[in-house]
Motif scaffolding. Structure first.
Motif, PDB file in Angstrom:
ATOM      1  N   ASN C  26       0.707  -1.237  -0.019  1.00  0.00           N
ATOM      2  CA  ASN C  26      -0.052   0.124   0.060  1.00  0.00           C
ATOM      3  C   ASN C  26       0.822   1.396   0.158  1.00  0.00           C
ATOM      4  O   ASN C  26       0.355   2.443  -0.555  1.00  0.00           O
ATOM      5  CB  ASN C  26      -0.961   0.014   1.285  1.00  0.00           C
ATOM      6  CG  ASN C  26      -2.040  -1.067   1.105  1.00  0.00           C
ATOM      7  OD1 ASN C  26      -2.827  -0.966   0.296  1.00  0.00           O
ATOM      8  ND2 ASN C  26      -1.974  -1.983   1.966  1.00  0.00           N
ATOM      9  N   GLN C  55     -14.552  -5.552   7.446  1.00  0.00           N
ATOM     10  CA  GLN C  55     -15.607  -4.850   6.515  1.00  0.00           C
ATOM     11  C   GLN C  55     -17.032  -5.249   6.771  1.00  0.00           C
ATOM     12  O   GLN C  55     -17.771  -5.571   6.094  1.00  0.00           O
ATOM     13  CB  GLN C  55     -15.144  -5.603   5.151  1.00  0.00           C
ATOM     14  CG  GLN C  55     -13.846  -5.686   4.733  1.00  0.00           C
ATOM     15  CD  GLN C  55     -13.124  -4.383   4.496  1.00  0.00           C
ATOM     16  OE1 GLN C  55     -13.547  -3.549   4.298  1.00  0.00           O
ATOM     17  NE2 GLN C  55     -11.695  -4.396   4.395  1.00  0.00           N
ATOM     18  N   ASN C  73     -16.220  -1.198  -2.475  1.00  0.00           N
ATOM     19  CA  ASN C  73     -15.781  -1.747  -3.596  1.00  0.00           C
ATOM     20  C   ASN C  73     -16.829  -2.837  -3.800  1.00  0.00           C
ATOM     21  O   ASN C  73     -17.063  -3.893  -3.098  1.00  0.00           O
ATOM     22  CB  ASN C  73     -14.461  -2.254  -3.449  1.00  0.00           C
ATOM     23  CG  ASN C  73     -13.738  -2.925  -4.662  1.00  0.00           C
ATOM     24  OD1 ASN C  73     -14.477  -3.777  -5.329  1.00  0.00           O
ATOM     25  ND2 ASN C  73     -12.623  -2.760  -4.945  1.00  0.00           N
ATOM     26  N   GLU C  80     -13.484   1.102   1.204  1.00  0.00           N
ATOM     27  CA  GLU C  80     -12.252   1.730   0.836  1.00  0.00           C
ATOM     28  C   GLU C  80     -12.273   3.206   1.005  1.00  0.00           C
ATOM     29  O   GLU C  80     -13.110   4.047   0.701  1.00  0.00           O
ATOM     30  CB  GLU C  80     -12.044   1.382  -0.867  1.00  0.00           C
ATOM     31  CG  GLU C  80     -11.799  -0.086  -1.071  1.00  0.00           C
ATOM     32  CD  GLU C  80     -11.300  -0.361  -2.407  1.00  0.00           C
ATOM     33  OE1 GLU C  80     -11.798   0.873  -3.212  1.00  0.00           O
ATOM     34  OE2 GLU C  80     -11.290  -1.530  -2.924  1.00  0.00           O
ATOM     35  N   ASP C 114      -8.282  -2.367   2.597  1.00  0.00           N
ATOM     36  CA  ASP C 114      -9.039  -2.526   1.578  1.00  0.00           C
ATOM     37  C   ASP C 114      -9.038  -3.649   0.811  1.00  0.00           C
ATOM     38  O   ASP C 114      -9.548  -4.025  -0.571  1.00  0.00           O
ATOM     39  CB  ASP C 114      -8.672  -1.431   0.648  1.00  0.00           C
ATOM     40  CG  ASP C 114      -7.432  -1.367  -0.153  1.00  0.00           C
ATOM     41  OD1 ASP C 114      -6.652  -2.461   0.522  1.00  0.00           O
ATOM     42  OD2 ASP C 114      -6.875  -0.586  -0.671  1.00  0.00           O
TER      43      ASP C 114
END
Lengths: 416, 615, 159
Positions: C26, C55, C73, C80, C114
Motif C-alpha cells: 500500500n 469490512q 468496492n 475503501e 481495502d
C-alpha cells in the motif's frame, strides 16, 4: 406521504437518503437555508487550510445525487412551523405541508455579550460564506485573533496556522478545549500550541472590540487586565447553540435543544429531530443532551428516518466523542471522561513528550477516556465503552498500564 | 538503500546524541552489522583498552536487510571489546528491537564514554535523548521493560536492556531485548553496565526502503519458499526449535556432560525438544506453549514455555507463572547436560532468570559445571556456597545459583567471574572449558572434530556460531562429512567462518543457512543494496571480516597460542558412544587451517593475505 | 462469492510478515506503522493475534464520514478510503469501534484495509496460514462476526 426535512447538513442528508430507501414512493423535500449544495462543516478547516476546494466539503459528490434519488431541494430559510397544522412557512412566505417533518437544523454560532462584535472584521467561522470571508482577510502575516479555544476554535486554529497568519488565541476558560479535555490535557495542548508558535492566552476576557486608530490594524481588542491586542481579523468561535428560534410556536418542546424520545420523536407525533439540534438520549447515562458531533448527526438522521417511515427503531443513545488535531498533536475524548461516582480511573502522563492517557471505569467497564498523542486504534475506546464489555482481569492490566487498551480489547473480546 | 546511511553517536560522558553519516566507503567493504561495526570499532578504539573503561566503545548495529520483508530480517549485533574475553565481541540478537531501530532511521548506534549516573537512551525516529535511569537501576530486564512501556505509553516501544547482573559486573552479562532475545555472549551487557547505560528504548515510523523493490520482493518470495521446503527450517526448527538437536547430539556422543567429563548424558531425553512437547506436571500441560518468530522470520524456532506452577522453583511465586522465552538447545545443554541436571522445569526456570536478569546461560551453565567439579574435589566448600551443595545433577544448586548470579549476591559473585577466572582462583585452570576466556557450547569436539577447530580459532572465544560445522558433520548440510575425521575440516571451518561473517553482516539470521547458501543471500542483498553485490564480493567480504577481527585480537594481545582447546578435549578420550577413545585432533587441523587462511605458522596473517583482502 | 480475511491466531508466530507485506503493497515501503493489519502480542500467554478491518456490513466509518470518502468496492465488498475525498478529519478513526481505521500523519489521510482489491498481500505473505482469504461463509468468519455483533451498538430495527 410527504416527508420534509429542515436542514441540509449530515443529519438531514442521511435522513433524506434513508427515507428514499425505506419509502421509494414517498415525497422527500430537503430544505437548507444556504445557497450551496449540501456540505460538511467538518471540512471547512481543511478548506481554509487550502487542502481542498469547496467541492471537497460537499457531503455528496455526484452533482445529480439528490435529483437521481428524487429528493427535492429548497434553498431557503424556514421561519415558522405549525406542528399541529402540519405546515411550515418559508422566508418567502410560501407554506409547505408535511405528513412527517424532521427537524435537523443544526446549530448556530453564538457570540458573548461583548461590545463591538457586530462590526466588519469580526466574523464567525461556521458557514462556507464565513470561510470565504475569512480566507479573504486571513492572509500570510495578517494579525488574526481567534476568540475561543473550544473544539471548534481549536480546529479553526489549525487552519489559521497553516495560512501563516500572526495568530493570537484568546480563551476565557483556564485551558484549551475545556469541554472535551481535563485540566492536564487542556494545558498540554496549550503548551504544545505555544511551542508551535501560536500565542495562546487562557483565562483572558475580552472587554470590547473597537476600530483601531493607530493605522496598524483594523481592530483593537480591549482585554481585562492585559494590554490591548490589534487585529486585522477577529474570528469568533465562542460556542454554538441548537438552531431552534424558528420553532418557538411550533408546539414541540424545547429545552437545550429539541426534546426527543428514544425513537427521536419530538413531543408532537409526526415531527422528529436529529443531529445537533436535538436533545437526545445520552448513551450510558440515561440523561438527555445535545451532542453536536458528526457521527451522532449521521446516526440520528438515519434512525429518525427509519421511524418516520414506520420502521420502529430504537435509538441507543449518543456517546460523546471527539478527536482534535492541534498542529499535529492528536487528542481524543470519549464518554464520561470526567469519571463517574464510585468509579475508578487510571492514567499515564509524560508531559515532556506530550503523551497522556486517562481511562475511567465503572466496576470493570470502561465508561470514558481521554488520550493525547495516540493515533493508532483509538476507535477501540468507543468499542469498549459502547459494547459495555466486562473487562474482567484486563481491568487490572489497564489500571496498571492504560496504554495497553488494544490488548485489553482483544483479550476481553477475542479470548480463546 | 537498505542502509539509512545514518549513525547515531551517543557520548555518555557528555550526554550528547549526534547524528552522522554512515561511512559508505566502509559499507561497500563491510556491508553492515558485524563487519561494518567491527571496522568502526577497530578504527575508533585501541584494542588494548580495558573493556570496562570509558574508553571502550559499544556499537549496536543493524544490517542493510534488517527491517525488510526478507525472512529473518530481525537481526542486530552488539560489537565491543568483550568483558569476559578481552577479545572482539560480537553478539547477535533477534526479536523486534533491531528492526525497530532501523524503522527509526538508524543503521547503528555508537556508544562512547561513561555516564556519570544511570541513563537510558530513548529514540523516537530522529529524536534521541538520554534520560535518567536512577529509578531503573537495580531493576531486572523484565521490570525495566514494563516501566519503560508505561512511561512512554507505547506498547510497541522496543526495549533492549541489562539486568542487575550487568549492573553489578557479572562478566557474562548480556543485553536482552523484547524480554527474552539476547545479544548473549562475551559480556557485552557487562560493558553496557560499566557505562551506566541501563536500556535503549526505540520506536520508529520511518520504515526501510530497498534499491529495487520489485526484484527484492521477487527474490525474498523465492527464498522464503526455500526455507519452507527445507526439512530443518520448514519442519524441525518450527516444531522443536534448536532443541531438535538434544537427542541427536547425545546419540552421536558429542553432548558434553558433567563439565565435559563425559560425552553422553543419561537424562538427555528428559530435557529434549521432544520432552518439551510432553504433557507433565500439576496441570498435565507441556512445557512448550508455542513457537515464536522474531521479526520477519518465517522459520519461528523460538520457544515460549511455562514452568509448572507447582514446581519447587516457582511455587507461590506467580511472577514466574507466565509464558516466557523457553529453552534453546545451547541453554538446555549448559544448564542441563553440562551440570547433569535433567529437570526440565528447573532448566526452564534458570533460563527465565537468565533472561530476567540478563546473563548468558551458556557461560553460566558451564561455570556452574566447573564449580561442581571443583566442589567435588573439595576445593569449593559449603561455607562458600552458603550451604548449598554444588553437586552434579542437583537442580536446586542450579536454580539457587542462577538467582544468586542474577543479583551478583553471595557465591553468585564468584560464579559471575566465569569459569576461567573461577578455575584459576581455585588453582585448576584446566577445568575451565573455555577458549579465550569464553566457554564452549553444546558440541563436544571429541565427537564432532570440526567443532574443535571452530572453538580454537573463533575470534570471540569458543563459540558454535562462528562456523557451525555441525551442519555438515552431523546434518549433512551442504554435504555430509565424517564427524570423527579431521581431514578436510580446516577447509570446512574456513568456508563456514567466512560465509557466516558475511551472513552476520546482512541483518538476516544464520539459521537460514540450514537451507540457504550465500547464493541465496546474494540476490536479496543485491536487490536491496546499492552497488553490485556479487557472490564473489560476499565471499570475500566474509574473509575480510574474519581477518579484521583477527587483527583486532592480535592488537589486543592474543597470539596463535590462544588458538587452543581445554586440555580435557585434547587429552581425555571420550568414554562412550561413537567417539569412544577419541580426543580432538586440533594439532593436525590447525596448521592446515593457518595455511589455508594465508597466515604464517604462528597464526599471523601474511602481508599478501592482508593486501589481497584490502586490509 | 464474497471472500473475507480469516484469522486463526493460534497459527500466528508473530513474525509480522503480514505487516511488512501490507505496508509494501500500500505504501511501497517496509514500515509496520503503515500496515493496515496489526499483530498484537499477548506476551504472558505466548499468543499473537493479527487484527484488521472485518469490512462490517453497515460500516461505522462509512456512516461517520462527512465527505463520502469511504466507499464500497462492489467486487470485494471492502470499504475503501478514497484519498482524494478524505480531508483527514479523523472522525472515522473514533467512530470505528474496532479501532481499525488509523490516521496517517505523513499524508494527512486515514488508512484502512481495502483487501488489496481482492488479493490481500497479508494472506499471501503469512508463512503459517494464520491469515487466509476465503469464502465469507467460512466458520471463522462467523466467529468474527459474532464478536463484531457483540460490539454492535448501532441502532437495529426491532422485529
Amino acid at each position: 406521504m410527504r416527508y420534509v426535512i429542515i436542514g441540509a447538513g449530515p443529519a438531514g442528508v442521511v435522513a433524506a437518503e434513508t427515507l428514499r430507501k425505506q419509502d421509494p414512493k414517498g415525497e422527500v423535500i430537503l430544505i437548507g437555508d444556504e445557497p450551496e449544495p449540501a456540505y460538511s462543516r467538518m471540512a471547512i478547516p481543511y478548506l481554509l487550510a487550502e487542502h481542498i476546494d469547496e467541492r471537497g466539503t460537499y457531503l455528496r459528490h455526484a452533482t445529480d445525487h439528490f435529483e437521481n434519488l428524487g429528493i427535492r431541494q429548497i434553498h431557503e430559510k424556514v421561519t415558522a412551523v405549525d406542528g399541529t397544522g402540519h405546515t411550515l412557512t418559508l422566508q418567502s412566505g410560501e407554506s409547505i405541508n408535511f405528513d412527517r417533518l424532521l427537524i435537523a437544523s443544526g446549530s448556530r454560532p453564538v457570540a458573548p455579550p461583548i461590545p463591538g462584535l457586530d462590526q466588519p472584521g469580526v466574523h464567525h467561522c461556521w458557514t462556507l460564506a464565513d470561510a470565504r470571508y475569512i480566507a479573504d482577510y486571513a492572509k500570510a502575516g495578517s494579525k488574526v485573533v481567534l476568540m475561543g479555544a473550544g473544539f471548534i476554535g481549536s480546529i479553526i486554529m489549525e487552519a489559521l496556522v497553516e495560512r501563516h497568519v500572526e495568530l493570537t488565541v484568546l480563551e476565557m476558560g483556564d485551558r484549551m478545549v475545556p469541554r472535551m479535555m481535563d485540566q492536564t490535557a487542556g494545558n498540554l495542548i496549550k503548551h504544545w500550541c505555544i511551542d508551535h508558535g501560536v500565542n495562546v492566552r487562557t483565562s483572558t476576557r475580552v472587554m470590547e472590540v473597537k476600530p483601531d486608530d493607530t493605522g496598524i490594524a483594523r481592530l483593537t481588542l480591549e482585554c481585562e487586565a492585559a494590554k490591548p491586542i490589534q487585529a486585522d481579523l477577529v474570528v469568533v468561535a465562542t460556542g454554538v447553540r441548537p438552531e431552534t428560534r424558528y420553532l418557538e410556536n411550533s408546539g414541540v418542546q424545547i429545552r437545550q435543544g429539541v426534546v426527543v424520545n428514544d425513537y427521536l420523536q419530538t413531543t408532537l407525533p409526526d415531527i422528529y429531530a436529529a443531529g445537533d439540534v436535538c436533545e437526545a438520549l445520552e448513551w450510558g447515562t440515561g440523561n438527555h443532551a445535545v451532542h453536536a458531533i458528526q457521527p451522532v448527526a449521521a446516526e440520528t438522521g438515519r434512525v429518525a428516518a427509519m421511524n418516520m417511515t414506520g420502521s420502529n427503531t430504537l435509538y441507543a443513545g449518543s456517546l460523546q466523542m471527539n478527536i482534535l488535531d492541534s498542529i499535529g498533536l492528536i487528542s481524543t475524548s470519549y464518554g464520561q471522561w470526567q469519571g463517574v461516582e464510585n468509579g475508578e480511573s487510571s492514567e499515564l502522563l509524560d508531559e515532556a513528550r506530550f503523551r497522556y492517557i486517562k481511562l475511567q471505569f465503572e466496576a470493570d467497564r470502561l465508561v470514558g477516556a481521554i488520550t493525547l498523542g495516540m493515533t493508532e486504534h483509538v476507535g477501540v475506546l468507543r468499542g469498549l465503552i459502547q459494547s459495555r464489555t466486562r473487562l474482567g482481569r484486563w481491568k487490572e492490566h489497564l489500571m496498571k498500564d492504560p496504554s495497553r487498551i488494544m490488548e485489553a480489547y482483544l483479550g476481553a473480546t477475542h479470548s480463546a | 538503500m537498505g542502509w539509512h546511511k545514518k549513525v547515531l553517536r551517543v557520548n555518555l560522558t557528555t550526554g550528547s546524541c549526534t547524528p552522522e553519516p554512515l561511512n559508505m566507503e566502509w559499507a561497500a567493504e563491510y556491508l553492515g552489522q558485524r563487519g561494518l561495526a567491527t571496522k568502526y570499532l577497530l578504527e575508533e578504539i585501541d584494542p588494548k583498552v580495558d573493556p570496562l573503561s570509558p574508553d571502550n566503545k559499544m556499537i549496536f548495529a543493524t544490517g542493510p536487510l534488517t527491517g525488510t520483508a526478507a525472512s529473518t530480517s530481525a537481526r542486530y549485533s552488539v560489537i565491543t571489546k568483550g568483558a569476559l574475553t578481552n577479545a572482539i565481541a560480537c553478539s547477535n540478537s533477534g526479536g523486534y528491537f533491531g528492526a525497530e531501530l532501523k524503522f527509526a532511521g538508524w543503521d547503528m548506534i555508537i556508544f562512547e564514554g561513561k555516564a556519570a549516573s544511570p541513563v537510558y537512551l530513548h529514540i523516537s525516529d530522529d529524536h534521541a535523548e538520554l534520560l535518567p535511569a536512577d529509578d531503573l537501576w537495580g531493576k531486572s530486564v523484565w521490570e525495566t521493560d514494563e516501566i519503560l512501556h508505561q512511561r512512554h505509553q507505547d506498547p510497541r516501544l522496543r526495549i533492549s536492556a541489562i539486568g542487575v547482573s550487568g549492573e553489578k559486573g557479572v562478566l557474562y552479562a548480556c543485553i536482552v531485548n523484547d524480554l527474552h532475545r539476547a545479544a548473549g555472549r562475551s559480556g557485552v551487557g557487562t560493558v553496557m553496565g560499566s557505562k551506566n547505560l541501563k536500556a535503549i528504548a526505540v520506536r520508529g515510523t520511518q520504515g526501510v526502503q530497498v534499491k529495487d523493490p520489485v526484484r527484492f520482493m521477487q527474490a525474498v518470495g523465492e527464498k522464503k519458499q526455500v526455507l519452507a521446503d527445507n526439512a530443518v527450517t520448514g519442519q524441525g526448527l518450527p516444531t522443536y526449535g534448536t532443541q531438535v538437536l538434544m537427542n541427536v547430539i547425545n546419540e552421536v556422543g558429542a553432548l558434553p556432560t558433567n563439565n565435559a567429563r563425559d560425552v553422553q548424558f543419561e537424562g538427555a531425553s528428559n530435557i529434549s525438544g521432544e520432552a518439551m512437547h510432553e504433557p507433565r506436571g500439576s496441570e498435565n500441560k507441556p512445557n512448550l506453549v508455542t513457537n515464536q518468530a522474531c521479526f520477519g522470520c518465517t522459520i519461528a524456532c523460538g520457544r515460549i514455555s511455562r514452568v509448572d506452577k507447582e514446581h519447587y522453583t516457582v511455587k507461590n511465586r506467580p511472577e514466574y507463572w507466565n509464558a516466557s522465552g523457553g529453552l534453546e538447545y545451547e541453554a538446555a545443554w549448559s544448564l542441563g547436560a553440562d551440570t547433569g541436571v535433567d529437570d526440565l522445569d528447573a532448566l526452564t526456570f534458570a533460563n527465565f532468570v537468565c533472561n530476567e536478569q540478563g546473563y548468558d546461560p551458556i557461560t553460566f551453565g558451564a561455570t556452574i559445571a566447573a564449580a561442581m567439579e571443583l566442589y567435588e574435589m573439595g576445593l569449593i566448600t559449603d561455607e562458600e556456597t552458603g550451604g548449598i551443595p554444588l553437586k552434579f545433577g542437583s537442580a536446586e544448586a542450579l536454580t539457587k545459583m542462577a538467582e544468586l548470579v542474577g543479583k551478583a549476591e553471595g557465591f553468585g559473585k564468584t560464579l559471575g567471574m566465569g569459569s576461567k577466572r573461577l578455575c584459576e582462583k581455585y588453582g585448576h585452570p584446566e577445568l575451565s572449558m573455555s577458549v579465550k576466556g569464553q566457554e564452549f557450547p553444546a558440541y563436544d569436539p571429541r565427537g564432532i572434530q570440526g567443532m574443535g577447530l571452530t572453538y580454537a580459532t573463533s575470534n570471540r572465544g569458543a563459540c558454535h556460531l562462528r562456523s557451525y560445522t555441525v551442519a555438515s558433520e552431523i546434518l549433512g548440510i551442504p554435504e555430509k562429512t565424517d564427524p570423527l575425521a579431521t581431514e578436510g575440516k580446516a577447509g570446512l571451518v574456513k568456508a563456514f567462518q567466512d560465509a557466516t561473517a558475511a551472513v552476520d553482516s546482512t541483518g538476516l539470521c544464520l539459521f537460514t543457512t540450514f537451507a540457504w547458501s550465500l547464493d541465496d543471500f546474494q540476490p536479496q542483498v543485491d536487490a536491496a543494496c546499492e552497488g553490485e553485490w556479487t557472490l564473489e564480493r560476499l565471499s570475500e567480504l566474509g574473509e575480510r571480516i574474519w581477518n579484521m577481527e583477527r587483527q583486532f585480537n592480535m592488537a589486543a594481545g592474543f597470539t596463535g597460542k590462544d588458538d587452543t582447546l581445554p586440555k580435557r578435549l585434547r587429552k581425555e578420550a571420550a568414554k562412550t558412544g561413537p567417539a569412544k577413545g577419541k580426543v580432538n585432533g586440533l594439532k593436525v587441523m590447525l596448521p592446515e587451517y593457518y595455511q589455508l587462511r594465508g597466515w604464517d605458522e604462528k597464526g599471523v596473517p601474511t602481508a599478501e593475505t592482508l593486501q589481497r583482502l584490502g586490509l | 462469492m464474497m471472500r473475507s480475511l480469516t484469522i486463526s491466531p493460534d497459527k500466528c508466530t508473530g513474525c509480522l510478515q503480514c505487516e511488512m507485506a501490507c505496508s509494501y503493497e500500500n505504501e511501497g515501503v517496509f514500515n509496520p506503522v503503515k500496515s493496515r493489519i496489526k499483530v498484537f502480542v499477548f506476551e504472558q500467554e505466548g499468543r499473537h493475534v493479527p487484527y484488521t478491518c472485518t469490512q462490517c456490513a453497515d460500516a461505522w466509518c462509512q456512516n461517520a464520514c462527512p465527505t463520502e470518502a469511504i466507499q464500497i468496492n462492489a467486487q470485494t465488498g471492502a470499504k475503501e478510503v478514497n484519498e482524494g475525498l478524505c480531508v483527514g478529519c479523523k472522525v472515522c478513526t473514533i467512530a470505528c469501534p474496532f479501532g481499525t481505521v488509523n490516521y496517517n500523519q505523513a499524508t494527512g489521510k486515514v488508512i484502512k484495509c481495502d483487501l488489496c482489491g481482492g488479493d490481500p498481500a497479508c494472506a499471501k505473505a503469512c508463512p503459517t496460514q494464520a491469515i487466509t482469504y476465503q469464502d465469507a461463509n467460512w466458520t471463522g468468519y462467523d466467529k468474527m462476526r459474532s464478536w463484531a455483533d457483540k460490539t454492535n451498538t448501532q441502532a437495529t430495527a426491532q422485529a
